[in-house]
Motif scaffolding. Structure first.
Motif, mmCIF file in Angstrom:
data_model
loop_
_atom_site.group_PDB
_atom_site.id
_atom_site.type_symbol
_atom_site.label_atom_id
_atom_site.label_comp_id
_atom_site.label_asym_id
_atom_site.label_seq_id
_atom_site.Cartn_x
_atom_site.Cartn_y
_atom_site.Cartn_z
ATOM 1 N N LEU A 40 0.819 -1.211 0.000
ATOM 2 C CA LEU A 40 0.000 0.000 0.000
ATOM 3 C C LEU A 40 0.854 1.263 0.000
ATOM 4 O O LEU A 40 0.318 2.369 -0.074
ATOM 5 N N GLU A 41 2.189 1.092 0.047
ATOM 6 C CA GLU A 41 3.064 2.259 0.152
ATOM 7 C C GLU A 41 3.573 2.702 -1.216
ATOM 8 O O GLU A 41 2.884 3.394 -1.965
ATOM 9 N N ASP A 42 4.778 2.308 -1.571
ATOM 10 C CA ASP A 42 5.424 2.830 -2.778
ATOM 11 C C ASP A 42 4.686 2.517 -4.063
ATOM 12 O O ASP A 42 4.747 3.283 -5.030
ATOM 13 N N ALA A 43 3.985 1.383 -4.107
ATOM 14 C CA ALA A 43 3.377 0.923 -5.359
ATOM 15 C C ALA A 43 2.012 1.547 -5.641
ATOM 16 O O ALA A 43 1.412 1.265 -6.681
ATOM 17 N N VAL A 44 1.497 2.372 -4.736
ATOM 18 C CA VAL A 44 0.148 2.917 -4.880
ATOM 19 C C VAL A 44 0.209 4.446 -4.876
ATOM 20 O O VAL A 44 0.808 5.054 -3.980
ATOM 21 N N SER A 45 -0.408 5.063 -5.869
ATOM 22 C CA SER A 45 -0.425 6.518 -5.941
ATOM 23 C C SER A 45 -1.286 7.102 -4.823
ATOM 24 O O SER A 45 -2.162 6.424 -4.275
ATOM 25 N N GLU A 46 -1.044 8.352 -4.491
ATOM 26 C CA GLU A 46 -1.787 8.992 -3.403
ATOM 27 C C GLU A 46 -3.285 8.984 -3.661
ATOM 28 O O GLU A 46 -4.082 8.804 -2.730
ATOM 29 N N SER A 47 -3.676 9.155 -4.899
ATOM 30 C CA SER A 47 -5.109 9.210 -5.214
ATOM 31 C C SER A 47 -5.803 7.862 -5.056
ATOM 32 O O SER A 47 -7.034 7.808 -4.957
ATOM 33 N N GLU A 48 -5.018 6.780 -4.981
ATOM 34 C CA GLU A 48 -5.601 5.438 -4.889
ATOM 35 C C GLU A 48 -5.420 4.793 -3.516
ATOM 36 O O GLU A 48 -5.851 3.656 -3.313
ATOM 37 N N LYS A 49 -4.779 5.484 -2.603
ATOM 38 C CA LYS A 49 -4.457 4.890 -1.301
ATOM 39 C C LYS A 49 -5.695 4.366 -0.573
ATOM 40 O O LYS A 49 -5.730 3.221 -0.110
ATOM 41 N N ASN A 50 -6.717 5.198 -0.463
ATOM 42 C CA ASN A 50 -7.895 4.800 0.311
ATOM 43 C C ASN A 50 -8.680 3.689 -0.368
ATOM 44 O O ASN A 50 -9.115 2.728 0.283
ATOM 45 N N SER A 51 -8.865 3.788 -1.677
ATOM 46 C CA SER A 51 -9.616 2.748 -2.386
ATOM 47 C C SER A 51 -8.850 1.429 -2.388
ATOM 48 O O SER A 51 -9.452 0.359 -2.286
ATOM 49 N N ALA A 52 -7.515 1.482 -2.461
ATOM 50 C CA ALA A 52 -6.713 0.262 -2.430
ATOM 51 C C ALA A 52 -6.847 -0.426 -1.073
ATOM 52 O O ALA A 52 -6.977 -1.654 -0.993
ATOM 53 N N ARG A 53 -6.819 0.357 -0.002
ATOM 54 C CA ARG A 53 -6.951 -0.216 1.337
ATOM 55 C C ARG A 53 -8.303 -0.906 1.511
ATOM 56 O O ARG A 53 -8.376 -2.047 1.991
ATOM 57 N N LEU A 54 -9.379 -0.242 1.103
ATOM 58 C CA LEU A 54 -10.714 -0.816 1.271
ATOM 59 C C LEU A 54 -10.909 -2.027 0.370
ATOM 60 O O LEU A 54 -11.536 -3.020 0.767
ATOM 61 N N GLY A 55 -10.362 -1.964 -0.841
ATOM 62 C CA GLY A 55 -10.453 -3.110 -1.734
ATOM 63 C C GLY A 55 -9.701 -4.306 -1.190
ATOM 64 O O GLY A 55 -10.165 -5.461 -1.298
ATOM 65 N N LEU A 56 -8.558 -4.055 -0.601
ATOM 66 C CA LEU A 56 -7.775 -5.139 -0.005
ATOM 67 C C LEU A 56 -8.519 -5.746 1.177
ATOM 68 O O LEU A 56 -8.550 -6.975 1.344
ATOM 69 N N TYR A 57 -9.139 -4.913 1.995
ATOM 70 C CA TYR A 57 -9.900 -5.422 3.135
ATOM 71 C C TYR A 57 -10.989 -6.385 2.673
ATOM 72 O O TYR A 57 -11.193 -7.455 3.261
ATOM 73 N N ASP A 58 -11.700 -6.014 1.625
ATOM 74 C CA ASP A 58 -12.776 -6.871 1.115
ATOM 75 C C ASP A 58 -12.239 -8.162 0.517
ATOM 76 O O ASP A 58 -12.899 -9.205 0.572
#
Length: 281
Positions: A40-58
């Protein structure tokens, strides 16, 4: 520090996968890597941080556990990464970037519970300076060496061999803390299996037990580098046979005196080989 199961077989490879690319998650799990780190750090752009986290949780589930590299302390996403994912039943552990504070690790351990392993990445001068304290923090399972960011922070351009000076401290700190062998950093080369295998073999010589990977093509040569060679296994068997045949008397194999440290090394080689065969096939 984490309490390790003496029967546990720890990963030799950790494959990074961008947290914003969920279509790659299953492929990563089937790549042959011993462990997968969703990044969720270097590989994810700032604009995608929150959506990536929630998608990963699901996506995560308790049957298929993965590690997650969260964003660093001081970023806008750090607290939410821990709050949302820290107690997920599908979480094997958290990879902590820019680690340099034992207090931070203690806080994360208290929030996530005893079953979540912490893998702090030492990738700064401050982290390296605090390496012994970091290694002894609660729930720390292994230290990771972030070689690329480490050199950026130091302003150096060292060769792999020149980095060995720093690698020794990882093995020492891990041993003193009673945690698992450390994990070496990424090799950016993808299409030179021989080079990757030798890089992993060098890591093993300096006390590392695993390596970070950025592409599935790196996994096979990395595993080969962390596996005892046929000649090593042959030597270990001959040492143990000679020791048994001597009945406790001094003996020699290949011109080398066989004493207790040599016997223990031979046993370690064969034990490691036996543990990995059939576990990480």
């Amino acid at each position: 520090m984490a309490v390790l199961d003496s029967q546990a077989v720890l990963p030799r490879s950790y494959l990074f996968v961008p947290g914003s690319r969920p279509e790659r998650f299953a492929k990563a799990l089937n790549s042959g890597a011993d462990a997968v780190i969703i990044d969720l750090e270097d590989a994810v752009s700032e604009s995608e941080k929150n959506s990536a986290r929630l998608g990963l949780y699901d996506w995560m589930n308790e049957k298929t556990k993965v590690f997650v590299r969260i964003n660093a302390r001081g970023t806008p996403w750090y607290e939410d990464d821990i709050a949302v994912l820290g107690q997920h039943p599908g979480l094997a552990g958290l990879v902590i970037p820019k680690a340099c504070s034992p207090g931070e690790l203690e806080s994360i351990a208290n929030r996530c519970g005893e079953y979540v392993a912490l893998l702090p990445i030492i990738e700064s001068a401050a982290g390296y300076d605090a390496i012994h304290d970091v290694a002894q923090a609660t729930s720390v399972q292994r230290l990771l060496f972030g070689t690329i960011d480490f050199q950026l922070d130091l302003g150096t351009q060292l060769t792999e061999k020149e980095l060995n000076t720093f690698r020794c401290q990882f093995a020492l700190a891990s041993r003193v803390a009673g945690i698992a062998s450390p994990v070496d950093g990424v090799t950016t080369v993808l299409d030179d299996p021989a080079m990757l295998e030798e890089a992993a073999r060098q890591s093993r010589r300096f006390g590392f037990g695993a390596k970070l990977c950025v592409h599935p093509r790196q996994i096979a040569p990395v595993h080969a580098g962390f596996t005892a060679s046929a000649s090593e296994c042959d030597w270990a068997r001959r040492v143990l046979q000679a020791a048994e045949a001597s009945g406790g008397e001094a003996t020699v194999v290949d011109g080398e005196m066989i004493d207790v440290p040599v016997i223990l090394r031979a046993r370690s080689i064969l034990y490691s080989q036996e543990q990995h065969v059939g576990v990480f096939a």
